[in-house]
Design a protein around this motif. Structure first.
Motif, PDB file in Angstrom:
ATOM      1  N   ALA A 120      67.213  84.466  80.527  1.00 14.62           N
ATOM      2  CA  ALA A 120      66.012  84.915  80.018  1.00 14.62           C
ATOM      3  C   ALA A 120      65.081  84.059  79.722  1.00 14.62           C
ATOM      4  O   ALA A 120      63.863  84.177  79.586  1.00 14.62           O
ATOM      5  CB  ALA A 120      66.202  86.440  79.519  1.00 14.62           C
ATOM      6  N   GLY A 121      65.518  83.374  78.570  1.00 12.97           N
ATOM      7  CA  GLY A 121      64.806  82.458  77.910  1.00 12.97           C
ATOM      8  C   GLY A 121      64.267  83.178  76.560  1.00 12.97           C
ATOM      9  O   GLY A 121      64.408  84.374  76.368  1.00 12.97           O
ATOM     10  N   PRO A 122      63.666  82.452  75.706  1.00 14.82           N
ATOM     11  CA  PRO A 122      63.234  82.883  74.585  1.00 14.82           C
ATOM     12  C   PRO A 122      61.885  83.659  74.383  1.00 14.82           C
ATOM     13  O   PRO A 122      61.300  83.863  75.548  1.00 14.82           O
ATOM     14  CB  PRO A 122      62.697  81.468  73.689  1.00 14.82           C
ATOM     15  CG  PRO A 122      62.487  80.579  74.797  1.00 14.82           C
ATOM     16  CD  PRO A 122      63.229  80.844  75.693  1.00 14.82           C
ATOM     17  N   CYS A 123      61.866  84.673  73.572  1.00 15.66           N
ATOM     18  CA  CYS A 123      60.595  85.557  73.495  1.00 15.66           C
ATOM     19  C   CYS A 123      59.363  84.793  73.335  1.00 15.66           C
ATOM     20  O   CYS A 123      59.301  84.066  72.367  1.00 15.66           O
ATOM     21  CB  CYS A 123      60.756  86.718  72.467  1.00 15.66           C
ATOM     22  SG  CYS A 123      62.434  87.300  72.626  1.00 15.66           S
ATOM     23  N   GLY A 126      56.963  87.560  70.879  1.00 10.27           N
ATOM     24  CA  GLY A 126      57.398  88.199  69.516  1.00 10.27           C
ATOM     25  C   GLY A 126      58.239  89.391  69.771  1.00 10.27           C
ATOM     26  O   GLY A 126      59.085  89.532  68.945  1.00 10.27           O
ATOM     27  N   LYS A 127      58.397  89.780  71.061  1.00  6.79           N
ATOM     28  CA  LYS A 127      58.933  91.130  71.357  1.00  6.79           C
ATOM     29  C   LYS A 127      60.130  90.919  71.768  1.00  6.79           C
ATOM     30  O   LYS A 127      60.243  90.131  73.038  1.00  6.79           O
ATOM     31  CB  LYS A 127      57.861  91.925  72.231  1.00  6.79           C
ATOM     32  CG  LYS A 127      56.711  92.384  71.383  1.00  6.79           C
ATOM     33  CD  LYS A 127      55.854  93.256  72.419  1.00  6.79           C
ATOM     34  CE  LYS A 127      54.565  93.529  71.863  1.00  6.79           C
ATOM     35  NZ  LYS A 127      53.745  94.461  72.959  1.00  6.79           N
ATOM     36  N   PRO A 128      61.256  91.732  71.670  1.00  6.15           N
ATOM     37  CA  PRO A 128      62.583  91.332  72.331  1.00  6.15           C
ATOM     38  C   PRO A 128      62.326  91.822  73.772  1.00  6.15           C
ATOM     39  O   PRO A 128      61.652  92.464  74.383  1.00  6.15           O
ATOM     40  CB  PRO A 128      63.469  92.706  71.448  1.00  6.15           C
ATOM     41  CG  PRO A 128      62.756  92.702  70.319  1.00  6.15           C
ATOM     42  CD  PRO A 128      61.432  92.761  70.619  1.00  6.15           C
ATOM     43  N   LYS A 129      63.027  90.913  74.516  1.00  8.49           N
ATOM     44  CA  LYS A 129      63.039  90.988  75.970  1.00  8.49           C
ATOM     45  C   LYS A 129      63.732  92.236  76.693  1.00  8.49           C
ATOM     46  O   LYS A 129      64.729  92.803  76.036  1.00  8.49           O
ATOM     47  CB  LYS A 129      63.706  89.846  76.716  1.00  8.49           C
ATOM     48  CG  LYS A 129      62.458  88.501  76.683  1.00  8.49           C
ATOM     49  CD  LYS A 129      62.796  87.238  77.594  1.00  8.49           C
ATOM     50  CE  LYS A 129      61.875  86.622  77.460  1.00  8.49           C
ATOM     51  NZ  LYS A 129      62.091  85.408  78.530  1.00  8.49           N
ATOM     52  N   PRO A 134      59.388  88.767  82.219  1.00  7.57           N
ATOM     53  CA  PRO A 134      59.814  87.536  83.184  1.00  7.57           C
ATOM     54  C   PRO A 134      60.637  86.539  82.222  1.00  7.57           C
ATOM     55  O   PRO A 134      61.155  86.547  81.098  1.00  7.57           O
ATOM     56  CB  PRO A 134      58.297  86.843  82.867  1.00  7.57           C
ATOM     57  CG  PRO A 134      57.420  87.893  82.544  1.00  7.57           C
ATOM     58  CD  PRO A 134      58.360  88.979  81.683  1.00  7.57           C
ATOM     59  N   ASN A 135      61.580  85.716  83.028  1.00  4.18           N
ATOM     60  CA  ASN A 135      62.310  84.794  82.925  1.00  4.18           C
ATOM     61  C   ASN A 135      61.851  83.453  82.511  1.00  4.18           C
ATOM     62  O   ASN A 135      61.115  82.858  83.497  1.00  4.18           O
ATOM     63  CB  ASN A 135      63.533  84.731  84.122  1.00  4.18           C
ATOM     64  CG  ASN A 135      64.353  85.992  84.100  1.00  4.18           C
ATOM     65  OD1 ASN A 135      64.824  86.720  83.226  1.00  4.18           O
ATOM     66  ND2 ASN A 135      64.529  86.541  85.319  1.00  4.18           N
ATOM     67  N   ASN A 136      62.195  82.804  81.359  1.00  3.68           N
ATOM     68  CA  ASN A 136      61.663  81.443  81.372  1.00  3.68           C
ATOM     69  C   ASN A 136      62.725  80.668  80.450  1.00  3.68           C
ATOM     70  O   ASN A 136      62.427  80.008  79.333  1.00  3.68           O
ATOM     71  CB  ASN A 136      60.537  81.610  80.713  1.00  3.68           C
ATOM     72  CG  ASN A 136      60.628  82.220  79.236  1.00  3.68           C
ATOM     73  OD1 ASN A 136      60.846  83.537  79.125  1.00  3.68           O
ATOM     74  ND2 ASN A 136      60.404  81.732  77.896  1.00  3.68           N
ATOM     75  N   LYS A 290      61.431  80.122  68.476  1.00  4.78           N
ATOM     76  CA  LYS A 290      61.039  80.964  67.809  1.00  4.78           C
ATOM     77  C   LYS A 290      61.708  82.298  67.539  1.00  4.78           C
ATOM     78  O   LYS A 290      62.080  82.921  66.648  1.00  4.78           O
ATOM     79  CB  LYS A 290      59.715  81.144  67.817  1.00  4.78           C
ATOM     80  CG  LYS A 290      58.775  80.001  67.414  1.00  4.78           C
ATOM     81  CD  LYS A 290      57.293  80.241  67.566  1.00  4.78           C
ATOM     82  CE  LYS A 290      56.492  79.192  67.047  1.00  4.78           C
ATOM     83  NZ  LYS A 290      54.927  79.501  67.195  1.00  4.78           N
ATOM     84  N   ALA A 291      62.303  82.820  68.974  1.00  3.09           N
ATOM     85  CA  ALA A 291      62.968  83.810  68.815  1.00  3.09           C
ATOM     86  C   ALA A 291      63.900  84.008  70.148  1.00  3.09           C
ATOM     87  O   ALA A 291      63.383  83.665  71.081  1.00  3.09           O
ATOM     88  CB  ALA A 291      62.166  85.014  68.906  1.00  3.09           C
ATOM     89  N   TYR A 292      65.137  84.355  69.942  1.00  2.00           N
ATOM     90  CA  TYR A 292      66.000  84.642  71.385  1.00  2.00           C
ATOM     91  C   TYR A 292      66.492  86.019  71.101  1.00  2.00           C
ATOM     92  O   TYR A 292      67.476  86.216  70.239  1.00  2.00           O
ATOM     93  CB  TYR A 292      67.086  83.665  71.293  1.00  2.00           C
ATOM     94  CG  TYR A 292      67.107  82.459  72.458  1.00  2.00           C
ATOM     95  CD1 TYR A 292      67.352  82.653  73.565  1.00  2.00           C
ATOM     96  CD2 TYR A 292      66.348  81.298  71.968  1.00  2.00           C
ATOM     97  CE1 TYR A 292      66.989  81.778  74.590  1.00  2.00           C
ATOM     98  CE2 TYR A 292      66.423  80.308  72.667  1.00  2.00           C
ATOM     99  CZ  TYR A 292      66.730  80.345  74.174  1.00  2.00           C
ATOM    100  OH  TYR A 292      66.466  79.316  75.143  1.00  2.00           O
TER     101      TYR A 292
END
Length: 328
Positions: A120-123, A126-129, A134-136, A290-292
């Motif tokens: 899915a990639g990182p956020c 800043g919000k949890p996926k 979208p996948n990145n 920055k966020a996963y």
């Protein structure tokens, strides 16, 4: 529950071993793909039969597999020698398995594919996926897992569930061992100026999720995140490790440019000396994101899965597990 049968790849790995133990303990029949007979010694003695070979076995167009109810594709590579290595194992071997299953005279009720939050990639906001985000993916491991997911969703004539764990912790896991060893010896590590939000899960809770996803009776392809909804910062993980070990930690802040140079050096050295490089481009990009983070609300709502631990409990249980088996 009546006895069901499972074909499992990656059976001797960290997650696969826990999964085989759980399924055989519940009275189910397991057929385990085993490359190394010595590693199979850790698997259950009853309720399991071995299929000797590795993932290349599925290229054989004459291969006849035992008829099973469910196929759990857990095998994959998290640290490859080069970018192509990720796609050879995580993508192409998955394709080979599905094409092999298509050639059989039977079809499974459902196939599970062990993907990753990295697909899915990182956020970015800043919000949890969630599963509709979208996948990145930003590095080859995540890209190879997403490519496998896309193939499965488009080309598989039986129901498939792609499940995406966050960082999985638990005893017998070599990937997290370095982190716990650092804490045990009073050291901590962070990227200077970064306090990333990360999603975790303990292997015991992940196994419960896998069992729930296996017995999904729908005929649709599914994708689920499997994590604790508690997003934890890097600094909080070190606090949990400090509490679990009972030791004061000396925190080392590494500037990102220096970490990049270390990654280049480690990658170059791995081409000269044969060893598993734990600081390749995949690790560097994951560490500096920055966020996963993500949420498992869909998994909980659809299948009633509920984790038994939180992050702090999982850290404590993992540390105690490493100590009990003598890894620390």
């Amino acid at each position: 529950m009546t006895q069901q049968s499972f074909l499992i790849t990656g059976a001797t790995g960290f997650i696969g071993t826990h999964l085989c133990n759980r399924l055989t303990a519940d009275g189910h029949k397991v057929y385990a793909l085993v490359r190394n007979p010595q590693k199979a010694a850790s698997l259950p003695k009853k309720g399991i039969e071995f299929i000797k070979g590795d993932l290349s076995l599925f290229k054989d167009k004459k291969l006849k597999l035992p008829q099973v109810d469910y196929v759990l594709h857990i095998a994959g590579i998290v640290a490859a020698k080069n970018v192509q290595g990720y796609f050879d194992i995580n993508t192409q071997a998955t394709i080979d398995l599905v094409e092999c299953l298509k050639r059989q005279s039977w079809k499974p009720k459902r196939m599970l594919h062990a993907s990753s939050l990295a697909a899915a990639g990182p956020c970015l906001d800043g919000k949890p996926k969630n599963e509709k985000s979208p996948n990145n993916p930003i590095e080859p491991y995540g890209q190879s897992k997403l490519a496998a997911e896309e193939y499965l969703n488009q080309n598989t004539p039986f129901p498939v569930t792609n499940f995406r764990p966050g960082i999985v912790m638990g005893p017998h896991d070599p990937a997290m061992l370095t982190l716990f060893k650092m804490a045990h010896y009073r050291f901590g590590f962070k990227v200077m100026g970064l306090d990333a939000g990360i999603s975790f899960i303990h292997v015991d809770d992940l196994i419960e999720a896998i069992v729930a996803m296996s017995f999904d009776v729908s005929n649709k392809h599914k994708t689920y995140f499997a994590v604790y909804d508690e997003v934890i910062k890097t600094s909080a993980i070190w606090k949990s490790l400090k509490k679990a070990t009972g030791k004061r930690l000396f925190m080392l802040s590494v500037p990102q440019p220096l970490l990049y140079l270390l990654m280049l050096g480690s990658t170059a050295l791995s081409k000269i000396i044969p060893y598993t490089n734990q600081l390749d481009i995949k690790q560097y990009k994951q560490i500096t994101a920055k966020a996963y983070s993500c949420t498992s609300k869909a998994l909980r709502d659809d299948l009633g899965w509920q984790p038994k631990h939180n992050v702090e409990e999982a850290v404590k249980k993992t540390y105690q597990g490493y100590r009990e088996i003598g890894w620390i």
